[in-house]
Design a protein around this motif. Structure first.
Motif, mmCIF file in Angstrom:
data_model
loop_
_atom_site.group_PDB
_atom_site.id
_atom_site.type_symbol
_atom_site.label_atom_id
_atom_site.label_comp_id
_atom_site.label_asym_id
_atom_site.label_seq_id
_atom_site.Cartn_x
_atom_site.Cartn_y
_atom_site.Cartn_z
ATOM 1 N N LEU A 1 8.999 2.096 7.239
ATOM 2 C CA LEU A 1 8.399 2.201 5.920
ATOM 3 C C LEU A 1 9.490 2.514 4.896
ATOM 4 C CD1 LEU A 1 6.257 3.323 8.165
ATOM 5 C CD2 LEU A 1 5.006 4.161 6.181
ATOM 6 N N GLN A 2 9.195 2.299 3.636
ATOM 7 C CA GLN A 2 10.038 2.835 2.580
ATOM 8 C C GLN A 2 9.642 4.306 2.413
ATOM 9 O OE1 GLN A 2 11.460 0.139 -0.708
ATOM 10 N NE2 GLN A 2 9.435 -0.752 -0.422
ATOM 11 N N ALA B 1 0.852 -1.184 0.000
ATOM 12 C CA ALA B 1 0.000 0.000 0.000
ATOM 13 C C ALA B 1 0.888 1.235 0.000
ATOM 14 C CB ALA B 1 -0.919 -0.001 1.212
ATOM 15 N N VAL B 2 0.313 2.358 -0.445
ATOM 16 C CA VAL B 2 1.054 3.613 -0.539
ATOM 17 C C VAL B 2 0.353 4.668 0.305
ATOM 18 C CG1 VAL B 2 1.948 5.403 -2.074
ATOM 19 C CG2 VAL B 2 1.795 3.033 -2.882
ATOM 20 N N THR B 3 1.152 5.390 1.090
ATOM 21 C CA THR B 3 0.609 6.518 1.849
ATOM 22 C C THR B 3 1.250 7.799 1.329
ATOM 23 O OG1 THR B 3 2.282 6.299 3.604
ATOM 24 C CG2 THR B 3 0.198 5.117 3.902
ATOM 25 N N PHE B 4 0.478 8.879 1.368
ATOM 26 C CA PHE B 4 0.937 10.170 0.884
ATOM 27 C C PHE B 4 0.792 11.221 1.981
ATOM 28 C CE2 PHE B 4 -0.462 7.944 -2.921
ATOM 29 C CZ PHE B 4 0.524 8.245 -3.849
ATOM 30 N N ASP B 5 1.791 12.074 2.087
ATOM 31 C CA ASP B 5 1.631 13.297 2.848
ATOM 32 C C ASP B 5 0.651 14.193 2.086
ATOM 33 O OD1 ASP B 5 2.177 15.362 4.747
ATOM 34 O OD2 ASP B 5 3.592 16.246 3.327
ATOM 35 N N SER B 6 0.193 15.248 2.724
ATOM 36 C CA SER B 6 -0.767 16.136 2.068
ATOM 37 C C SER B 6 -0.135 17.450 1.627
ATOM 38 C CB SER B 6 -1.946 16.404 3.007
ATOM 39 O OG SER B 6 -1.486 16.884 4.270
ATOM 40 N N TYR B 7 0.233 18.290 2.591
ATOM 41 C CA TYR B 7 0.688 19.645 2.306
ATOM 42 C C TYR B 7 2.113 19.651 1.759
ATOM 43 C CZ TYR B 7 -3.500 20.372 4.948
ATOM 44 O OH TYR B 7 -4.806 20.309 5.381
ATOM 45 N N SER B 8 2.272 20.280 0.604
ATOM 46 C CA SER B 8 3.497 20.331 -0.205
ATOM 47 C C SER B 8 3.700 19.073 -1.044
ATOM 48 C CB SER B 8 4.755 20.568 0.639
ATOM 49 O OG SER B 8 4.718 21.833 1.245
ATOM 50 N N THR B 9 2.895 18.053 -0.796
ATOM 51 C CA THR B 9 2.997 16.806 -1.553
ATOM 52 C C THR B 9 1.846 16.699 -2.553
ATOM 53 O OG1 THR B 9 4.114 15.708 0.280
ATOM 54 C CG2 THR B 9 3.078 14.286 -1.368
ATOM 55 N N VAL C 1 -4.215 1.135 7.893
ATOM 56 C CA VAL C 1 -4.129 0.601 6.535
ATOM 57 C C VAL C 1 -4.320 -0.912 6.534
ATOM 58 C CG1 VAL C 1 -2.586 0.288 4.547
ATOM 59 C CG2 VAL C 1 -2.667 2.488 5.740
ATOM 60 N N GLY C 2 -3.865 -1.547 7.614
ATOM 61 C CA GLY C 2 -3.987 -2.993 7.721
ATOM 62 C C GLY C 2 -2.832 -3.751 7.114
ATOM 63 N N GLU C 3 -1.678 -3.079 7.056
ATOM 64 C CA GLU C 3 -0.472 -3.715 6.524
ATOM 65 C C GLU C 3 0.679 -3.433 7.489
ATOM 66 O OE1 GLU C 3 -0.430 -5.627 4.001
ATOM 67 O OE2 GLU C 3 -2.240 -5.108 2.863
ATOM 68 N N PRO C 4 1.679 -4.327 7.550
ATOM 69 C CA PRO C 4 2.853 -4.047 8.384
ATOM 70 C C PRO C 4 3.630 -2.858 7.828
ATOM 71 C CG PRO C 4 3.198 -6.017 7.054
ATOM 72 C CD PRO C 4 1.757 -5.644 6.871
ATOM 73 N N THR C 5 4.337 -2.171 8.707
ATOM 74 C CA THR C 5 5.058 -0.967 8.274
ATOM 75 C C THR C 5 6.023 -1.262 7.126
ATOM 76 O OG1 THR C 5 6.701 -1.352 10.022
ATOM 77 C CG2 THR C 5 4.913 0.192 10.510
ATOM 78 N N GLU C 6 6.655 -2.432 7.160
ATOM 79 C CA GLU C 6 7.661 -2.729 6.129
ATOM 80 C C GLU C 6 7.039 -2.948 4.746
ATOM 81 O OE1 GLU C 6 6.927 -6.613 8.469
ATOM 82 O OE2 GLU C 6 7.193 -4.471 8.911
ATOM 83 N N GLU C 7 5.714 -3.056 4.670
ATOM 84 C CA GLU C 7 5.063 -3.208 3.374
ATOM 85 C C GLU C 7 4.387 -1.915 2.907
ATOM 86 O OE1 GLU C 7 2.603 -6.675 2.994
ATOM 87 O OE2 GLU C 7 4.039 -7.957 4.058
#
Length: 227
Positions: A191-192, A9-17, A166-172
């Motif tokens: 996380l990556q 899964a992918v997470t995104f910052d919001s502000y400036s991103t 998210v329901g995933e381990p941090t390393e994924e």
């Protein structure tokens, strides 16, 4: 080294991103002769307040942090505005300009089967308006606010909490952010961390490198999807 094979899964910052905080300069320009230094100090102090708050138990919602930072920036530059005018400037955070590659890139990831989430310091009301203004609500699987744990980035607790949601381990998880301390916080939490370097600036000279550096979210989608 970035490993696309372990991205669930992918997470995104919001502000400036996803949205451009520099677009607040237009609201400032109507009231300030030189809005750029005011805007920069406002943003810097806002982030500094969150960092201090994590260590002195002075949490308050990010919108209020932003209000305090704006007040300070205006005072430093001797800008005399009414409380109503200040609130009007602050309200621009509900409708910041959206970077042009945001919807297209997240849609590609979504269609490829990658759950996409926002993980942000912003409080829920700010993030609701950001998602609506960006037109990406139909592409997101969730939005995680620092308000839910009353802890700001780059504290590991926020990224660990986000992984639970998210329901995933941090390393994924892979976290994409234009904010260097956010990238460092994410990698520290396991996380990556992908640094979105839209300005083609230098990386910070301490604590290692980001997992991946890209000039745009489009370029990140290309890398993850092998395009």
């Amino acid at each position: 080294m970035f490993d696309a094979d372990r991205v669930s899964a992918v997470t995104f910052d919001s502000y400036s991103t996803l949205v451009d905080v520099d677009s607040v300069e237009q609201a400032l320009a109507d009231r300030v002769d030189d809005p750029t230094p005011v805007s920069r100090l406002w943003r810097a102090r806002s982030l500094e307040y969150t960092l201090v708050a994590n260590h002195v138990d002075a949490y308050q919602p990010f919108y209020e942090m932003n209000r305090d930072a704006l007040t300070y920036a205006l005072d430093v530059h001797d800008v005399d505005v009414s409380e109503a005018e200040r609130d009007d400037i602050l309200a621009t955070y509900h409708e910041l300009d959206v970077f042009e590659d945001v919807r297209e890139s997240i849609e590609r990831l979504h269609d490829a089967g990658y759950p996409c989430h926002v993980v942000s310091n912003g409080n829920p009301e700010m993030l609701d308006s950001m998602v609506e203004h960006a037109g990406i609500g139909d592409l997101l699987d969730g939005v995680v606010s620092a308000h839910e744990v009353e802890t700001f980035k780059p504290a590991a607790e926020l990224y660990e909490y986000a992984a639970e949601q998210v329901g995933e381990p941090t390393e994924e998880l892979t976290h994409v952010s234009a904010l260097w301390l956010d990238v460092q916080g994410a990698t520290h939490a396991g996380l990556q961390g992908v640094w979105l370097n839209r300005e083609n600036g230098p990386w910070e000279p301490f604590d290692g490198e980001p997992t991946l550096e890209v000039p745009s979210i489009r370029a990140f989608a290309d890398r993850l999807l092998g395009g």
